[in-house]
Design an enzyme around this catalytic site. Structure first.
Site, PDB file in Angstrom:
ATOM      1  N   HIS A  85      25.998  28.047   1.888  1.00  0.00           N
ATOM      2  CA  HIS A  85      25.481  29.079   2.789  1.00  0.00           C
ATOM      3  C   HIS A  85      25.723  28.740   4.258  1.00  0.00           C
ATOM      4  CE1 HIS A  85      22.310  29.493  -0.604  1.00  0.00           C
ATOM      5  NE2 HIS A  85      23.357  30.247  -0.877  1.00  0.00           N
ATOM      6  N   GLU A 138       8.701   7.935  10.648  1.00  0.00           N
ATOM      7  CA  GLU A 138       8.774   9.181  11.421  1.00  0.00           C
ATOM      8  C   GLU A 138       9.928   9.995  10.858  1.00  0.00           C
ATOM      9  OE1 GLU A 138       9.370   7.855  15.445  1.00  0.00           O
ATOM     10  OE2 GLU A 138       7.225   7.555  15.764  1.00  0.00           O
ATOM     11  N   LYS A 187      21.068  22.437  10.887  1.00  0.00           N
ATOM     12  CA  LYS A 187      20.037  22.055   9.920  1.00  0.00           C
ATOM     13  C   LYS A 187      19.877  20.535   9.906  1.00  0.00           C
ATOM     14  CE  LYS A 187      21.087  25.873   6.777  1.00  0.00           C
ATOM     15  NZ  LYS A 187      21.582  26.245   5.439  1.00  0.00           N
ATOM     16  N   LYS A 190      23.022  35.903  -6.420  1.00  0.00           N
ATOM     17  CA  LYS A 190      23.706  36.003  -5.125  1.00  0.00           C
ATOM     18  C   LYS A 190      24.795  34.930  -4.995  1.00  0.00           C
ATOM     19  CE  LYS A 190      22.800  34.875  -0.345  1.00  0.00           C
ATOM     20  NZ  LYS A 190      21.836  34.354   0.595  1.00  0.00           N
ATOM     21  N   ASP A 191      24.450  33.684  -5.347  1.00  0.00           N
ATOM     22  CA  ASP A 191      25.408  32.589  -5.180  1.00  0.00           C
ATOM     23  C   ASP A 191      26.578  32.678  -6.157  1.00  0.00           C
ATOM     24  OD1 ASP A 191      23.914  31.655  -3.098  1.00  0.00           O
ATOM     25  OD2 ASP A 191      23.156  29.884  -4.118  1.00  0.00           O
ATOM     26  N   TYR A 230      13.891  21.135   5.375  1.00  0.00           N
ATOM     27  CA  TYR A 230      14.875  21.121   6.445  1.00  0.00           C
ATOM     28  C   TYR A 230      14.424  21.939   7.645  1.00  0.00           C
ATOM     29  CZ  TYR A 230      16.455  25.551   4.322  1.00  0.00           C
ATOM     30  OH  TYR A 230      16.519  26.823   3.802  1.00  0.00           O
ATOM     31  N   ARG A 272       0.815  -1.226   0.000  1.00  0.00           N
ATOM     32  CA  ARG A 272       0.000   0.000   0.000  1.00  0.00           C
ATOM     33  C   ARG A 272       0.839   1.263   0.000  1.00  0.00           C
ATOM     34  NH1 ARG A 272      -2.705  -0.330   5.367  1.00  0.00           N
ATOM     35  NH2 ARG A 272      -0.659  -1.170   5.827  1.00  0.00           N
ATOM     36  N   ARG A 289      22.319  25.402  -4.902  1.00  0.00           N
ATOM     37  CA  ARG A 289      22.103  26.413  -3.872  1.00  0.00           C
ATOM     38  C   ARG A 289      23.216  26.263  -2.837  1.00  0.00           C
ATOM     39  NH1 ARG A 289      16.872  28.523  -4.499  1.00  0.00           N
ATOM     40  NH2 ARG A 289      15.459  27.181  -5.680  1.00  0.00           N
ATOM     41  N   HIS A 323      26.678  24.986   3.922  1.00  0.00           N
ATOM     42  CA  HIS A 323      25.813  23.956   3.351  1.00  0.00           C
ATOM     43  C   HIS A 323      25.367  24.340   1.946  1.00  0.00           C
ATOM     44  CE1 HIS A 323      21.591  22.393   2.754  1.00  0.00           C
ATOM     45  NE2 HIS A 323      22.306  21.289   2.828  1.00  0.00           N
ATOM     46  N   GLN A 366      12.044  26.168  13.243  1.00  0.00           N
ATOM     47  CA  GLN A 366      11.421  26.485  11.960  1.00  0.00           C
ATOM     48  C   GLN A 366      11.654  25.356  10.977  1.00  0.00           C
ATOM     49  OE1 GLN A 366      12.129  30.520  10.588  1.00  0.00           O
ATOM     50  NE2 GLN A 366      12.443  29.788   8.502  1.00  0.00           N
ATOM     51  N   ASP A 367      10.653  25.082  10.128  1.00  0.00           N
ATOM     52  CA  ASP A 367      10.786  24.146   9.016  1.00  0.00           C
ATOM     53  C   ASP A 367      10.766  24.940   7.718  1.00  0.00           C
ATOM     54  OD1 ASP A 367      10.765  22.021  10.753  1.00  0.00           O
ATOM     55  OD2 ASP A 367       8.768  21.325  10.235  1.00  0.00           O
ATOM     56  N   ASN A 368      11.677  24.601   6.802  1.00  0.00           N
ATOM     57  CA  ASN A 368      11.765  25.264   5.499  1.00  0.00           C
ATOM     58  C   ASN A 368      11.617  24.222   4.399  1.00  0.00           C
ATOM     59  OD1 ASN A 368      12.413  27.764   6.729  1.00  0.00           O
ATOM     60  ND2 ASN A 368      14.542  27.134   6.865  1.00  0.00           N
TER      61      ASN A 368
END
Length: 189
Positions: free
Chosen positions: A61, A28, A71, A168-169, A131, A23, A58, A118, A46-48
């Site tokens: 950073h 978790e 993170k 930016k990067d 994350y 199925r 990306r 990262h 916080q979750d992003n």
């Protein structure tokens, strides 16, 4: 959950226990009670989530103290090469990096502590990355290192012409000129 050490102290791969049948599956993705047994000092706030296309890179950073961030990174859809670079001055692995393939298939997570830069590159047509962070974003403390710094020698697994970076990067500085962290042992206590 299974916690796997990497070649860099304080940087871990986390593999959840997956329950699957015809199925589908269940796991978790985060359980504070189990997580805090190993990492009691981390309190995520916080979750992003980000969605990116093939070749989007990306990073690299990080945020400076007092708003540095731990993170916990995972991929919900697709596949990425996730990279963490040790920028803790005095660390025995200073300047070293770990690259881990994170995907919706393998459901691995990477726990990246404060004191690491990262970044990730999308290896599939599209990827959704999720994350947790333990500190809020602070623009004035936001920093980065250019992805192709020759001193870091990171293999991003794609040709340079396939990579897509933000404005930016593309302007990030080199590792030798970065603002660094002071190394401390037992970061998670």
């Amino acid at each position: 959950m299974k916690i796997i050490s990497t070649k860099i102290n304080d940087l871990y791969i986390i593999e959840p226990q997956i329950f699957s049948d015809e199925r589908g599956y269940f796991f978790e993705s985060f359980n504070e009670q189990k997580f805090n047994i190993k990492f009691p000092a981390i309190n995520f706030c916080q979750d992003n989530e980000s969605k990116s296309s093939f070749g989007v890179l990306r990073g690299l950073h990080y945020q400076l103290p007092p708003k540095a961030q731990t993170k916990l990174v995972r991929v919900i859809k697709g596949k990425v090469l996730d990279v963490a670079v040790d920028i803790r001055k005095g660390s025995p692995t200073f300047g070293d990096h770990v690259s881990v393939e994170l995907s919706a298939e393998n459901k691995k997570q990477l726990l990246i502590p404060r004191g690491f830069a990262h970044g990730f590159v999308v290896l599939s047509d599209e990827a959704i990355l999720s994350y947790k962070v333990d500190n809020f974003y602070e623009k004035k403390l936001d920093r980065g290192i250019i992805f192709n710094d020759i001193n870091l020698n990171i293999d991003w697994k794609l040709k340079k012409e396939d990579l897509e970076l933000s404005k930016k990067d593309k302007k990030l500085g080199i590792f030798k000129e970065s603002e660094l962290f002071r190394y401390t042992k037992n970061q998670y206590d």
